[in-house]
Motif scaffolding. Sequence first.
Motif, mmCIF file in Angstrom:
data_model
loop_
_atom_site.group_PDB
_atom_site.id
_atom_site.type_symbol
_atom_site.label_atom_id
_atom_site.label_comp_id
_atom_site.label_asym_id
_atom_site.label_seq_id
_atom_site.Cartn_x
_atom_site.Cartn_y
_atom_site.Cartn_z
ATOM 1 N N ALA A 75 0.826 -1.058 0.104
ATOM 2 C CA ALA A 75 0.114 -0.065 0.028
ATOM 3 C C ALA A 75 0.796 1.262 -0.063
ATOM 4 O O ALA A 75 1.106 1.773 0.925
ATOM 5 N N PRO A 76 1.587 1.426 -1.152
ATOM 6 C CA PRO A 76 2.617 2.649 -1.099
ATOM 7 C C PRO A 76 1.799 4.145 -0.998
ATOM 8 O O PRO A 76 0.662 4.297 -1.725
ATOM 9 N N GLY A 77 2.339 4.790 0.004
ATOM 10 C CA GLY A 77 1.555 6.090 0.320
ATOM 11 C C GLY A 77 0.435 6.132 1.091
ATOM 12 O O GLY A 77 0.322 7.376 1.559
ATOM 13 N N LYS B 148 -7.631 -0.913 3.189
ATOM 14 C CA LYS B 148 -8.566 -0.855 1.853
ATOM 15 C C LYS B 148 -7.660 -0.819 0.635
ATOM 16 O O LYS B 148 -8.314 -1.583 -0.254
ATOM 17 N N MET B 149 -6.465 -0.319 0.782
ATOM 18 C CA MET B 149 -5.786 -0.330 -0.512
ATOM 19 C C MET B 149 -5.205 -1.735 -1.112
ATOM 20 O O MET B 149 -5.532 -2.035 -2.145
ATOM 21 N N VAL B 150 -4.833 -2.595 -0.056
ATOM 22 C CA VAL B 150 -4.308 -3.565 -0.412
ATOM 23 C C VAL B 150 -5.589 -4.799 -0.525
ATOM 24 O O VAL B 150 -5.334 -5.572 -1.419
ATOM 25 N N ALA B 151 -6.541 -4.546 0.004
ATOM 26 C CA ALA B 151 -7.735 -5.374 -0.034
ATOM 27 C C ALA B 151 -8.127 -5.169 -1.602
ATOM 28 O O ALA B 151 -8.695 -6.221 -2.151
ATOM 29 N N MET B 152 -8.212 -4.002 -2.120
ATOM 30 C CA MET B 152 -8.880 -3.803 -3.177
ATOM 31 C C MET B 152 -7.947 -4.281 -4.342
ATOM 32 O O MET B 152 -8.368 -4.754 -5.360
ATOM 33 N N SER B 153 -6.561 -4.278 -4.254
ATOM 34 C CA SER B 153 -5.612 -4.741 -5.082
ATOM 35 C C SER B 153 -5.628 -6.371 -5.193
ATOM 36 O O SER B 153 -5.533 -6.956 -6.158
#
Length: 391
Positions: free
Chosen positions: A79-81, A285-290
Motif C-alpha cells: 500500500a504505497p503512500g 483498504k488499498m491492499v484489499a482492493m488490489s
Amino acid sequence: MYKILKLNNIAKEGIESFPEDTYIVGEDISDPDAIILRSFDMRSMGIPSSLKAVGRAGTGVNNIPLEKLSDLAIPVFNAPGANANAVKELVIVAILICARNIHQARLYLEKIDESDDLNKKIEFAKKQYVGYELPGKTIGVIGLGSVGVRVANACLNLGMNVVGFDPLMTVQSAWNLQPGIEKSDNLENLLKQADITSIHIPLTDDTKDFINTEKLSVMKNDSILINLSRAEIVNNSAIQTALNKKSIKTYVTDFPDKTLLKNDNVFLLPHLGASTKEAEIKCAKMVAMSLKSFLEDGSINNSVNFPDVQLARTTDYRLTITNQNRPNIVGQFTTCLGEENININDLSHKNYNNIGYTVLDVDKPLTNEILQNISQIEGVITAKNLSKSTQ
C-alpha cells in the motif's frame, strides 16, 4: 468462493472490502487463495500450493519471501503512500522534540527525587536543555518518495532550508515537491550541511548499512539523524560510536534495539510510524482492493514483484499469463489462440525484471486444452482462466 487467510489484525474497513457472498476471510483458513498481513514474518512459513497472491497492509515487504513468491508466480501487493502522512507527522514530531531537547529534558525530570530542590533543578534544566527554532535550519531528506516529499514540503513550510537527495526520484515526486526545495546530487554535501537528516528509503541489499561510519563522520557534531524507514538502513554500532564521540548529537529511530537502550542521546520510538487509525484503514483498504482486483480480474495494482497491468473487461472471457521475460513470447500466445480460431478483443502486457504478465480478453470460452497448450510454451509459468462463466 475466494478464501483469504489473515495473518495479522487488519482494519475492519479493509476486510469489509471483500463481499461476504464471494469471500471467506479468517485466521484459520486452509488452502487460501490469498494472504493478507502486516508484520507477520512469512519467510519461514510454508507456502500453500493454492496461494495466488499476498497483500501487505503497509509499505515495507522485508517480512515476505519475495524471491520465492516470484519464482512461484505469486504477486505481492503493498500500500504505497497509504501511511505516508502518518510517517510525515511523526517525523515533524521528532524534529520538534529533538530541536528543543524535550526527550532529554523529560528524562532529567523523571530522575528528580522528592527530596531534591525542585526549583533549583528546573533552573538547571532551563540552561542545560536550551534548544533552537527551525526557521533557517537545514534539513536533508534522503529519499523523495511519497513520505520524503511530504516531509520536505512540511519542513519548507516551517521555514527550514530543505535539501533533498534521491537519484531515483520519479517524475510524480518531482511534480509534488514545492518550489524552493534544493535537490542535491551529492549525498556527502547534503550530510555536511544538514542540521537534521531524515531518511526515507526502502531496505534493499544496496541500502543495508547505508548510514555507516564513513557517512556519520562527515555530519555536523550537533546534528540530528532520524530513521523511520527500516532499522537495518542505519548501522547501530556506527551510531553508538558516533554518539560516544559526539560526532552527532541525537539519533531518532522507530526500531528499538537493546544496544541503544538507556542512551540519553537516542530517542527511541516503538515502531509508531504508521500507527494511526487513519493509516491502518487506508493501508487495509488499498491492499484489499488490489487483492480483490487481481483475484477477480487478473489486474495488477501496486505490486512489488510484478508489473502493473490493468485492462477493462471487454468480454466475459479472460486469460492471464505469467511468464519469464523472453523475446516473442506474447506472439506465441496469440498464435496459439489464433490456431484455435479465438479472436483477441484486447490485451495488455508488461515486464518487470524477469517477470512478464499478460491479460487477454477473447471472444470465446477457453478450454482446458487451450490452457494446457499455452502452459507448455517455453517460458510460461502459469496460465489462468478468469472467464466470468468459470468463476
